[in-house]
Design an enzyme around this catalytic site. Sequence first.
Site, PDB file in Angstrom:
ATOM      1  N   LYS A 163       0.624  -1.390   0.324  1.00 26.48           N
ATOM      2  CA  LYS A 163      -0.416   0.239   0.237  1.00 26.48           C
ATOM      3  C   LYS A 163       1.033   0.994   0.566  1.00 26.48           C
ATOM      4  O   LYS A 163       0.574   1.876  -0.627  1.00 26.48           O
ATOM      5  CB  LYS A 163      -0.767  -0.174   1.156  1.00 26.48           C
ATOM      6  CG  LYS A 163      -1.477   1.645   2.092  1.00 26.48           C
ATOM      7  CD  LYS A 163      -2.328   1.412   2.679  1.00 26.48           C
ATOM      8  CE  LYS A 163      -2.026   1.702   3.685  1.00 26.48           C
ATOM      9  NZ  LYS A 163      -1.691   3.183   4.359  1.00 26.48           N
ATOM     10  N   ASN A 164       1.717   1.205   1.345  1.00 23.25           N
ATOM     11  CA  ASN A 164       2.636   2.582   0.810  1.00 23.25           C
ATOM     12  C   ASN A 164       3.733   2.737  -0.310  1.00 23.25           C
ATOM     13  O   ASN A 164       4.128   3.933  -0.491  1.00 23.25           O
ATOM     14  CB  ASN A 164       3.334   2.356   2.536  1.00 23.25           C
ATOM     15  CG  ASN A 164       2.566   2.618   3.529  1.00 23.25           C
ATOM     16  OD1 ASN A 164       1.052   2.964   3.414  1.00 23.25           O
ATOM     17  ND2 ASN A 164       3.008   2.289   4.776  1.00 23.25           N
ATOM     18  N   ARG A 220      -8.213  -0.532   5.342  1.00 22.33           N
ATOM     19  CA  ARG A 220      -7.555   0.525   4.718  1.00 22.33           C
ATOM     20  C   ARG A 220      -6.023   0.363   4.363  1.00 22.33           C
ATOM     21  O   ARG A 220      -5.831  -0.109   3.332  1.00 22.33           O
ATOM     22  CB  ARG A 220      -7.296   1.874   5.211  1.00 22.33           C
ATOM     23  CG  ARG A 220      -8.424   2.698   5.735  1.00 22.33           C
ATOM     24  CD  ARG A 220      -8.200   3.896   6.860  1.00 22.33           C
ATOM     25  NE  ARG A 220      -6.968   4.633   5.607  1.00 22.33           N
ATOM     26  CZ  ARG A 220      -6.066   5.242   7.024  1.00 22.33           C
ATOM     27  NH1 ARG A 220      -5.591   5.161   7.786  1.00 22.33           N
ATOM     28  NH2 ARG A 220      -4.413   5.508   5.920  1.00 22.33           N
ATOM     29  N   ARG A 240       0.283  14.838  12.745  1.00 21.50           N
ATOM     30  CA  ARG A 240       1.151  14.850  11.507  1.00 21.50           C
ATOM     31  C   ARG A 240       0.683  15.398  10.899  1.00 21.50           C
ATOM     32  O   ARG A 240       0.352  15.964   9.563  1.00 21.50           O
ATOM     33  CB  ARG A 240       0.021  13.595  11.143  1.00 21.50           C
ATOM     34  CG  ARG A 240       0.512  12.626  11.823  1.00 21.50           C
ATOM     35  CD  ARG A 240      -0.272  10.620  10.995  1.00 21.50           C
ATOM     36  NE  ARG A 240       0.566  10.518  10.627  1.00 21.50           N
ATOM     37  CZ  ARG A 240      -0.409   9.513   9.839  1.00 21.50           C
ATOM     38  NH1 ARG A 240      -0.813   8.850   9.546  1.00 21.50           N
ATOM     39  NH2 ARG A 240       0.877   8.670   9.029  1.00 21.50           N
ATOM     40  N   ASP A 272       5.333   0.788  12.302  1.00 25.49           N
ATOM     41  CA  ASP A 272       4.037  -0.047  11.348  1.00 25.49           C
ATOM     42  C   ASP A 272       3.621  -1.145  11.279  1.00 25.49           C
ATOM     43  O   ASP A 272       3.020  -2.016  11.327  1.00 25.49           O
ATOM     44  CB  ASP A 272       4.279   0.278   9.662  1.00 25.49           C
ATOM     45  CG  ASP A 272       3.069   1.212   9.251  1.00 25.49           C
ATOM     46  OD1 ASP A 272       3.172   2.335   9.990  1.00 25.49           O
ATOM     47  OD2 ASP A 272       3.715   1.824   7.933  1.00 25.49           O
ATOM     48  N   CYS A 306      -4.469   7.937  10.070  1.00 27.05           N
ATOM     49  CA  CYS A 306      -5.387   7.676  11.016  1.00 27.05           C
ATOM     50  C   CYS A 306      -4.843   8.033  12.394  1.00 27.05           C
ATOM     51  O   CYS A 306      -4.232   9.435  12.090  1.00 27.05           O
ATOM     52  CB  CYS A 306      -4.008   6.700  11.301  1.00 27.05           C
ATOM     53  SG  CYS A 306      -4.493   5.412  10.356  1.00 27.05           S
TER      54      CYS A 306
HETATM   55  C1  UD1 Z   1       4.675   7.240   8.353  1.00 30.03           C
HETATM   56  C2  UD1 Z   1       6.445   6.527   8.641  1.00 30.03           C
HETATM   57  C3  UD1 Z   1       6.422   5.412   8.167  1.00 30.03           C
HETATM   58  C4  UD1 Z   1       5.054   4.827   7.879  1.00 30.03           C
HETATM   59  C5  UD1 Z   1       3.546   5.766   7.874  1.00 30.03           C
HETATM   60  C6  UD1 Z   1       2.315   4.853   7.788  1.00 30.03           C
HETATM   61  C7  UD1 Z   1       8.716   7.130   9.318  1.00 30.03           C
HETATM   62  C8  UD1 Z   1       9.280   8.005   9.310  1.00 30.03           C
HETATM   63  N1  UD1 Z   1       7.460   7.058   8.921  1.00 30.03           N
HETATM   64  O1  UD1 Z   1       5.246   7.866   7.234  1.00 30.03           O
HETATM   65  O2  UD1 Z   1       7.477   4.387   7.715  1.00 30.03           O
HETATM   66  O3  UD1 Z   1       4.793   3.743   6.557  1.00 30.03           O
HETATM   67  O4  UD1 Z   1       3.804   6.954   8.973  1.00 30.03           O
HETATM   68  O5  UD1 Z   1       2.053   4.814   9.365  1.00 30.03           O
HETATM   69  O6  UD1 Z   1       8.625   5.976   9.979  1.00 30.03           O
HETATM   70  N2  UD1 Z   1       6.706  15.542   9.721  1.00 30.03           N
HETATM   71  C9  UD1 Z   1       6.608  16.437  10.658  1.00 30.03           C
HETATM   72  N3  UD1 Z   1       6.652  17.096   9.489  1.00 30.03           N
HETATM   73  C10 UD1 Z   1       6.267  16.751   8.159  1.00 30.03           C
HETATM   74  C11 UD1 Z   1       6.409  16.035   7.676  1.00 30.03           C
HETATM   75  C12 UD1 Z   1       6.267  14.998   9.390  1.00 30.03           C
HETATM   76  O7  UD1 Z   1       7.441  16.826  11.309  1.00 30.03           O
HETATM   77  O8  UD1 Z   1       5.769  18.048   7.412  1.00 30.03           O
HETATM   78  C13 UD1 Z   1       6.944  14.439  11.125  1.00 30.03           C
HETATM   79  C14 UD1 Z   1       5.876  13.352  12.090  1.00 30.03           C
HETATM   80  O9  UD1 Z   1       5.334  14.263  12.862  1.00 30.03           O
HETATM   81  C15 UD1 Z   1       6.890  12.618  12.115  1.00 30.03           C
HETATM   82  C16 UD1 Z   1       7.340  11.825  11.579  1.00 30.03           C
HETATM   83  O10 UD1 Z   1       8.226  13.323  11.201  1.00 30.03           O
HETATM   84  O11 UD1 Z   1       6.681  12.984  13.603  1.00 30.03           O
HETATM   85  C17 UD1 Z   1       7.164  11.423  10.480  1.00 30.03           C
HETATM   86  O12 UD1 Z   1       6.408  11.503   9.860  1.00 30.03           O
HETATM   87  P1  UD1 Z   1       6.141  10.841   7.919  1.00 30.03           P
HETATM   88  O13 UD1 Z   1       7.664   9.606   7.886  1.00 30.03           O
HETATM   89  O14 UD1 Z   1       6.098  12.066   6.692  1.00 30.03           O
HETATM   90  O15 UD1 Z   1       5.045  10.251   8.402  1.00 30.03           O
HETATM   91  P2  UD1 Z   1       4.442   9.080   6.843  1.00 30.03           P
HETATM   92  O16 UD1 Z   1       4.615   9.559   5.657  1.00 30.03           O
HETATM   93  O17 UD1 Z   1       3.085   8.999   7.253  1.00 30.03           O
END
Ligand code: UD1
Length: 420
Positions: free
Chosen positions: A22-23, A399, A122, A307, A117
């Site tokens: 998915k990701n 999902r 986030r 995850d 989620c």
């Molecule tokens: C994250 C996980 C990913 C997982 C997905 C779904 C990590 C690094 N990322 O990806 O493995 O598959 O969730 O659960 O493990 N952040 C900021 N500013 C931004 C973007 C992110 O501060 O603009 C922070 C977030 O709050 C978080 C961290 O960075 O603490 C990682 O976030 P990010 O990797 O962007 O989240 P996803 O892409 O959703």
Amino acid sequence: MDYFQIRGGTPLQGRIPISGAKNAALPILAATLLTDKVSTLSNVPHLNDITTMVELLGALGADVAIDESMALQVSAAQLNNQRAPYELVKTMRASILVMGPLLARFGKAEVSFPGGCAIGSRPVDLHLKGFEAMGACIDVRDGYIVATTESGLKGCDFTFDTVTVGGTENLLMAAVLAEGRTVLRNAAREPEITDLVAFLRGMGAEIEGDDTSTLVIDGVSELAASHYSVMPDRIEAGTFLVAAAATRGRITVENANAEHLGIVLEKLRDAGVNVTVEGNTITADMTEGQLTSVDLITAPYPGFPTDMQAQFTALNVVAEGVGRITETIFENRLMQAHEMSRMGANITVDGHSVIIRGKSSIDGAPVMASDLRASASLVIAGLAAKGETHVDRIYHIDRGYERIEEKLQAVGADIVRKSR
Ligand code: UD1
């Protein structure tokens, strides 16, 4: 609303085919917007989030054809709007990933602030900071992020303050059509990013540094048609391997890639599970020996994936000894602990950690899923428990897991989807 009725206590035995990731599929689908040529994708999982992304592409004016084997053909030749509406974005945070491609190709993107989620704050500030560094203007109007550029995106040298998977993907997609060279530092190195790089390269993008934390992208003026098969879902594979361990069973996952699961397999071995890898299959065998608690701390790849954290919490609940699991990526991702306590698990939440004192058995109970991976962990706990468990709000699990109950039934699980 659907729920799972699970009668636990049966060791799971058999083989489970793993679906496409998915990701990886979600950013690749967003990347099809970068070209007016046809992109053909196979091994796309049949999941609600994929349907939402396909609807989003359609809402932007793309033509998407899907055949019975889930091969997708996307033609974004006739895009007629650059606005990702609230109704779609609110259900899936990955919708933000259309921003980079739209901005790069059309100089404009409007995306409702993302949902997804409920696992803590986030933000998307780093995505936006990166677009600004490439020359875009960012505005927020009526709940929408509006990004525009008058004279096109320009290559830049950008360092992420923190490792972000989505942020890396969004800026990478923008950079492939930007003018000149972009260097992305402190970039995420998740296998799903490498998969996106491979897809973009297949379209003619010029990218170096995949698998490292510095990506160097030389912008091109247009991208070509492509065919791509999405990588296997490492989290789905890991989830079933943990289910084998927690139920004292033996499961072989097929079409998997063990290289993507390094630390997860290491932790399973630490827990006493006999893990073997042969070609694209991975077997977890816990039919003999002692299942032992493990400590772990989540971290960006190649660290322990956030995850897989909830599933290992379930494993520790029924293992021997005391384990500490620490979540460092998200603030609010330990909700499964409270639900597992309702099943008799001995868990204490301590800030960003849970301390689990393993028990020889736990009892079935009605529990509520709070997010995608938490729901998977509750299913594992239910399969390992004595008696009947009802897992409510399983729309979360749909999902991210393709036909999870059918795959589990095929290895002997007593799990049924019911409606009330
Ligand atoms: C994250 C996980 C990913 C997982 C997905 C779904 C990590 C690094 N990322 O990806 O493995 O598959 O969730 O659960 O493990 N952040 C900021 N500013 C931004 C973007 C992110 O501060 O603009 C922070 C977030 O709050 C978080 C961290 O960075 O603490 C990682 O976030 P990010 O990797 O962007 O989240 P996803 O892409 O959703």
